[in-house]
Design an enzyme around this catalytic site. Structure first.
Site, PDB file in Angstrom:
ATOM      1  N   ASP A 286       0.920  -1.221  -0.005  1.00  0.00           N
ATOM      2  CA  ASP A 286      -0.140  -0.082  -0.115  1.00  0.00           C
ATOM      3  C   ASP A 286       0.895   1.314  -0.005  1.00  0.00           C
ATOM      4  O   ASP A 286       1.929   1.226  -0.629  1.00  0.00           O
ATOM      5  CB  ASP A 286      -0.937  -0.171   1.178  1.00  0.00           C
ATOM      6  CG  ASP A 286      -2.198   0.697   1.009  1.00  0.00           C
ATOM      7  OD1 ASP A 286      -2.164   1.641   0.163  1.00  0.00           O
ATOM      8  OD2 ASP A 286      -3.243   0.378   1.670  1.00  0.00           O
TER       9      ASP A 286
ATOM     10  N   HIS B  38       2.002   2.258  -3.326  1.00  0.00           N
ATOM     11  CA  HIS B  38       1.230   3.314  -3.775  1.00  0.00           C
ATOM     12  C   HIS B  38       1.554   4.816  -3.574  1.00  0.00           C
ATOM     13  O   HIS B  38       0.917   5.706  -3.650  1.00  0.00           O
ATOM     14  CB  HIS B  38      -0.132   3.084  -3.181  1.00  0.00           C
ATOM     15  CG  HIS B  38      -0.857   1.938  -3.479  1.00  0.00           C
ATOM     16  ND1 HIS B  38      -1.996   1.390  -3.347  1.00  0.00           N
ATOM     17  CD2 HIS B  38      -0.481   0.685  -4.441  1.00  0.00           C
ATOM     18  CE1 HIS B  38      -2.250   0.301  -3.608  1.00  0.00           C
ATOM     19  NE2 HIS B  38      -1.335  -0.105  -4.218  1.00  0.00           N
TER      20      HIS B  38
END
Ligand SMILES: *[C@@H]1O[C@H](CO)[C@@H](O)[C@H](O)[C@H]1NC(C)=O
Ligand SMILES: *[C@@H]1O[C@H](CO)[C@@H](O)[C@H](O)[C@H]1NC(C)=O
Ligand SMILES: *[C@@H]1O[C@H](CO)[C@@H](O)[C@H](O)[C@H]1NC(C)=O
Ligand SMILES: *[C@@H]1O[C@H](CO)[C@@H](O)[C@H](O)[C@H]1NC(C)=O
Length: 368
Positions: A190, A213
């Site tokens: 993430d 991300h």
């Protein structure tokens, strides 16, 4: 308070220093070896109580103390180390969150009432502290979470989890001020670093991210009055990540503010969205048919992207997608050089509801 969740200290030489309040201060340094408190490095036994007993004695000692974890693999359940003490966490060892066993049960992308999985290392209400020379692998949730912290420096940390592991943020920051993160490598599923409401005066430098991300501000605007301000990201590298420099707000969202944000001297290699403001963020499937998708009420202002170069793995290298209700104000693009080598021609930029300027080199051509 520092909470370690269900972790295994692998081949570990991890040290907590706690320095007691001045009132009881005497200068002798004393070691509190967890093995003297019954810890066994057999990778099986639960050592939580032994670690806690060493911590309590270390804290009561009233001088400088070292909670010493010798080389070996120790299994722990969730443990909270409570202060108030000045704290240094350092080591050379690593924390293994053993996330692979838990990731299949993470249904948070579909289930709004999902039970969040434990974070590997939580720092709650921790001030004037340093965390350095530490590794964390395969966290169940975030590797490191800072909540209500002030003046914490993190450096020489390495956080790793697979590309596809859910919600494994590297460092998640909320309600915290004066945080410095430097010389750190984050490869995770993430966000590399996520800064949510109450993040103020955060300095990030010499961080390498990817997969993951990106360095993200937000998501903002789920509750009213959220604020993120004073974010400085410099000298960072993104390799193969989904995003690079990102600001995201929920759509629709409540009135909130993101301001004074600087991303500069950043190299991107094969990053899908190197520069991204997304005020229509709503990743769950139910969002696509939600009304008010372009009605974020989060005011984004004073944002600079400066000296950012490298390659984009998608054609739209710069996306500034702001809100119709509160357009982004004073967004600056300065010296951008991002190339796209795939099909469909050179890199482009895309702007929506944004007021700002561009100067210096602009490749792709600026949409401002
Ligand atoms: C964090 O680093 C800054 C300088 O980079 C320093 O002024 C500050 O005292 C440091 N904080 C701690 C807790 O070591
Ligand atoms: C970042 O790296 C550069 C180059 O190695 C160095 O000069 C600088 O001091 C580093 N910054 C921090 C905060 O560690
Ligand atoms: C960025 O790197 C340059 C040299 O590579 C260094 O002089 C500068 O101090 C660094 N800045 C930060 C904030 O680390
Ligand atoms: C943005 O910058 C301008 C000019 O420097 C300043 O007057 C304004 O207060 C800033 N806005 C916010 C929300 O910080």
């Amino acid at each position: 308070m520092v909470t370690l969740a269900y972790a295994i200290f692998g081949l570990c030489f991890l040290v907590f220093f706690s320095i007691a309040n001045a009132k009881y201060y005497h200068s002798q340094l004393k070691y509190f070896n967890v093995k003297d408190y019954g810890a066994v490095a057999d990778d099986k036994r639960d050592n939580s109580q032994a670690f806690l007993r060493a911590w309590y004695d270390g804290c009561r000692w009233g001088g400088r103390s070292v909670i010493y974890i010798p080389y070996g693999t120790y299994k722990l359940r969730e443990v909270s180390f409570e202060g108030p003490y000045r704290l240094v966490v350092k080591g050379g060892g690593y924390l293994d969150g053993q996330g692979a066993a838990a990731w299949p049960y993470n249904d948070c992308s579909k289930n709004p009432k999902c039970m969040p999985l434990p974070v590997t290392m939580r720092f709650d209400f921790v001030t004037n502290s340093r965390i350095h020379h530490l590794r964390s692998i395969n966290s169940k949730n975030s590797h490191i979470n800072l909540f209500a912290c002030d003046n914490v420096n993190i450096s020489y940390v390495r956080l790793t989890a697979p590309d596809e592991s859910p919600n494994t943020d590297g460092i998640h920051i909320g309600l915290s001020t004066n945080i410095k993160i430097s010389r750190t490598v984050i490869q995770t599923g993430d966000d590399c670093i996520a800064m949510v409401t109450g993040s103020r005066n955060i300095e990030i430098s010499n961080v390498t991210c990817g997969p993951g991300h990106g360095i993200s501000i937000g998501s903002l605007g789920r509750t009213p009055g959220e604020v993120v301000t004073g974010i400085n990201v410099r000298n960072c590298t993104f390799i193969g990540s989904q995003n690079g420099a990102r600001i995201k707000t929920w759509a629709p969202s409540l009135s909130s503010v993101a301001s004074d944000i600087f991303f500069g001297d950043i190299y991107m290699e094969n990053v899908h969205n190197p520069i991204l403001i997304d005020q229509q963020y709503c990743p769950t499937p139910s969002c696509s048919d939600q009304l008010g998708q372009d009605n974020s009420k989060v005011q984004i202002s004073n944002v600079t992207f400066s000296n950012i170069w490298g390659t984009s793995s998608s054609k739209v290298a710069v996306t500034l997608k702001c809100s119709k209700l509160v357009p982004c104000k004073n967004v600056q693009l300065d010296n951008i050089n991002l190339k796209y080598h795939g099909r469909g021609g050179p890199a482009t930029s895309s702007c929506l509801n944004v007021i700002g300027d561009s100067y210096g080199r602009q490749s792709p051509p600026s949409c401002l």
